[in-house]
Design a protein around this motif. Structure first.
Motif, PDB file in Angstrom:
ATOM      1  N   ASP A 400      47.592  77.131   8.826  1.00 13.42           N
ATOM      2  CA  ASP A 400      47.802  76.122   9.850  1.00 13.42           C
ATOM      3  C   ASP A 400      49.284  76.078  10.218  1.00 13.42           C
ATOM      4  O   ASP A 400      50.078  76.944   9.841  1.00 13.42           O
ATOM      5  CB  ASP A 400      47.248  74.763   9.428  1.00 13.42           C
ATOM      6  CG  ASP A 400      47.983  74.167   8.232  1.00 13.42           C
ATOM      7  OD1 ASP A 400      48.887  74.829   7.683  1.00 13.42           O
ATOM      8  OD2 ASP A 400      47.653  73.028   7.839  1.00 13.42           O
ATOM      9  N   THR A 401      49.665  75.051  10.955  1.00 13.64           N
ATOM     10  CA  THR A 401      50.990  75.012  11.579  1.00 13.64           C
ATOM     11  C   THR A 401      52.136  75.179  10.593  1.00 13.64           C
ATOM     12  O   THR A 401      53.077  75.925  10.859  1.00 13.64           O
ATOM     13  CB  THR A 401      51.169  73.676  12.335  1.00 13.64           C
ATOM     14  OG1 THR A 401      50.136  73.557  13.312  1.00 13.64           O
ATOM     15  CG2 THR A 401      52.514  73.621  13.029  1.00 13.64           C
ATOM     16  N   GLY A 402      52.086  74.484   9.465  1.00 10.60           N
ATOM     17  CA  GLY A 402      53.205  74.535   8.535  1.00 10.60           C
ATOM     18  C   GLY A 402      53.549  75.922   8.038  1.00 10.60           C
ATOM     19  O   GLY A 402      54.658  76.425   8.248  1.00 10.60           O
ATOM     20  N   PRO A 403      52.626  76.609   7.365  1.00 12.88           N
ATOM     21  CA  PRO A 403      52.957  77.895   6.745  1.00 12.88           C
ATOM     22  C   PRO A 403      53.034  79.092   7.701  1.00 12.88           C
ATOM     23  O   PRO A 403      53.691  80.082   7.378  1.00 12.88           O
ATOM     24  CB  PRO A 403      51.806  78.100   5.745  1.00 12.88           C
ATOM     25  CG  PRO A 403      51.074  76.812   5.676  1.00 12.88           C
ATOM     26  CD  PRO A 403      51.298  76.126   6.961  1.00 12.88           C
ATOM     27  N   LEU A 404      52.372  79.027   8.851  1.00 12.82           N
ATOM     28  CA  LEU A 404      52.156  80.267   9.609  1.00 12.82           C
ATOM     29  C   LEU A 404      53.445  80.930  10.083  1.00 12.82           C
ATOM     30  O   LEU A 404      53.522  82.157  10.190  1.00 12.82           O
ATOM     31  CB  LEU A 404      51.186  80.029  10.765  1.00 12.82           C
ATOM     32  CG  LEU A 404      51.577  79.135  11.942  1.00 12.82           C
ATOM     33  CD1 LEU A 404      52.370  79.869  13.001  1.00 12.82           C
ATOM     34  CD2 LEU A 404      50.305  78.535  12.571  1.00 12.82           C
ATOM     35  N   THR A 405      54.492  80.139  10.404  1.00 16.79           N
ATOM     36  CA  THR A 405      55.714  80.764  10.910  1.00 16.79           C
ATOM     37  C   THR A 405      56.452  81.544   9.826  1.00 16.79           C
ATOM     38  O   THR A 405      57.340  82.328  10.134  1.00 16.79           O
ATOM     39  CB  THR A 405      56.673  79.714  11.497  1.00 16.79           C
ATOM     40  OG1 THR A 405      56.960  78.721  10.508  1.00 16.79           O
ATOM     41  CG2 THR A 405      56.072  79.069  12.730  1.00 16.79           C
TER      42      THR A 405
END
Length: 468
Positions: A400-405
């Motif tokens: 999800d948003t937190g880890p993906l970058t």
């Protein structure tokens, strides 16, 4: 001395206004300072993992593919999804050579900061040429701190980072009467995003209007560009994007559906923000403002209320239009027979600078520049990165948003719940709010019936699970 004499401007001689395009370093000094500001804001936000969207990851996947001469697939939009079937933005391939040398999401943020900063050069230069250097610097700095630019800097990387300098350079050329250059600067907008073909058409109409008394050939050329750009935009919506998408253009439901009175209060608030602190409403006196009409039109007719507001990146393309419409209006009003109007116009560069500085110091992202945490990397982020480093390069991860970058530069990353039959080896989610329940492995089993995932570790609310 009368008030009329005080208000009347001192004529700007050619030697004062344009001593040579390459001799005055002012525009580049302004751009350099803004670049540093934008860089601190966007990279600092990345270091703190303060992301509210998946967009940075999506664009990194596409640019990473371009960098390795592959089809621009963004798996976050769905396994194997071609980004050209989402938004028609082939211009982002221009970042690919730099990304190949410096792979990672920060490369995109640096490129975006540089593009936004670059747009201040034509704005400052045009203002300096028409209004004198001091007012030019005031307009340039004010523009660089406009709320629409700051919101875009604070929000993930987007393709419109290319549109902002292109529009600024095109309008600078238009104000200088360089009709061909204005159109040439505008042409790449066709490769930035599907709706910007209509923005180019509006730009060409303004060129035709301005050239009507001096250059008939330019008028017909500009009108031809306007028609061609509009036709091209229609083809992009109806032919090009559907050719790359399995289900056609996916944003029709967001582009239409609202009545003109839906969200009227929010729309009027946004329009006020676009025109008042940026130009004191003087932009309304310039035909250049027509270039903003297509963007405002599709946003306000949309059924998605996110498009109506002042949040995110949607207003960035309007900022160079409003800034240079202001310059154009001041240039015209300096010859007004009404003293109060001349005075109002000539004081506006300082007024918009004061407004921008006041907002920058209070409610805009730049207010964070005086906070120590802006320059720090939280221990939580370090712990999360250490946890995610356990995922091997090339692995398939659902996140999800937190880890993906932290993963898109080295793994195949799918959106949580959007793997569409692809079974990931790893799942990484920010479960700090417990949205996936007290037992995230049970949630993983629901996503992929028949598969089992074990908890590998947890750090700062981020949970890492591996298929067994």
């Amino acid at each position: 001395m009368t008030s009329d004499a005080i208000a009347r401007p001192t004529p700007v001689t050619p030697a004062t206004a344009t001593p040579g395009r390459t001799r005055w370093p002012g525009p580049w000094v302004v751009a350099g300072g803004l670049f540093l500001v934008y860089l601190v804001l966007s990279v600092g936000r990345f270091r703190r993992m303060e992301w509210a969207s998946w967009d940075l990851g999506i664009f990194e996947q596409a640019i990473r593919a371009y960098a390795h001469f592959r089809t621009p697939v963004a798996d976050l939009k769905g396994p194997g999804a071609n980004i050209l079937g989402d938004h028609f933005s082939p211009i982002i391939a221009a970042v690919a050579p730099v990304y190949r040398v410096f792979p990672g999401p920060v490369t995109l943020l640096v490129a975006q900061a540089a593009l936004f900063a670059l747009s201040a050069v034509p704005v400052t230069r045009a203002a300096g040429r028409l209004l004198g250097r001091p007012r030019g610097i005031a307009v340039g700095v004010a523009y660089g701190l406009f709320w629409g630019i700051q919101r875009a800097v604070e929000f993930d990387f987007h393709e419109i980072a290319f549109a902002v300098p292109l529009i600024a350079f095109a309008l600078e050329a238009l104000l200088a009467g360089r009709w061909r250059a204005a159109l040439l600067w505008g042409l790449p907008l066709l490769l930035v995003k599907e709706d910007l073909g209509f923005t180019l058409a509006a730009l060409a109409v303004v060129v035709a209007w301005r050239a009507r008394h001096t250059d008939r050939r330019a008028v017909w050329t500009a009108l031809g560009v306007a028609v061609g750009a509009a036709v091209f935009a229609v083809l992009v919506f109806t032919v090009f994007i559907p050719a790359f998408a399995t289900a056609g253009y996916g944003y029709w439901d967001k582009i239409h559906g609202a009545g003109p009175l839906d969200g009227l209060g929010t729309k009027l608030t946004t329009l006020t923000w676009v025109l008042l602190p940026t130009s004191g409403l003087l932009a309304l006196r310039s035909p250049l403002l027509l270039v903003a009409a297509p963007t405002l039109g599709w946003r306000f007719l949309s059924g998605d209320d996110h498009y109506w507001s002042t949040d995110w990146h949607y207003s960035a393309v309007l900022m160079p239009v409003v800034a240079l419409a202001l310059v154009d209006a001041i240039d015209a009003l300096r010859r007004s027979e009404r003293p109060w109007l001349r005075s109002y116009a000539l004081h506006m560069p300082i007024a918009v600078l004061a407004a921008s500085l006041a907002l920058a110091a209070t409610s805009m992202p730049t207010a964070k520049l005086v906070e120590a945490k802006t320059y720090e990397k939280p221990a939580r982020v370090t712990a999360i990165e250490n946890l995610l480093s356990r995922i091997p390069d090339g692995a398939t991860v659902e996140a999800d948003t937190g880890p993906l970058t932290r993963l898109t530069s080295r793994c195949r990353v799918l959106w949580i719940g959007g793997s569409k039959g692809v079974v990931p080896q790893w799942i990484a989610i920010d479960n700090g709010s417990k949205w996936a329940g007290q037992d995230p492995t049970a949630y993983a089993g629901q996503l992929h019936p028949g598969e089992r995932y074990d908890l590998v570790g947890e750090a700062g609310g981020v949970v890492l699970m591996q298929r067994v």
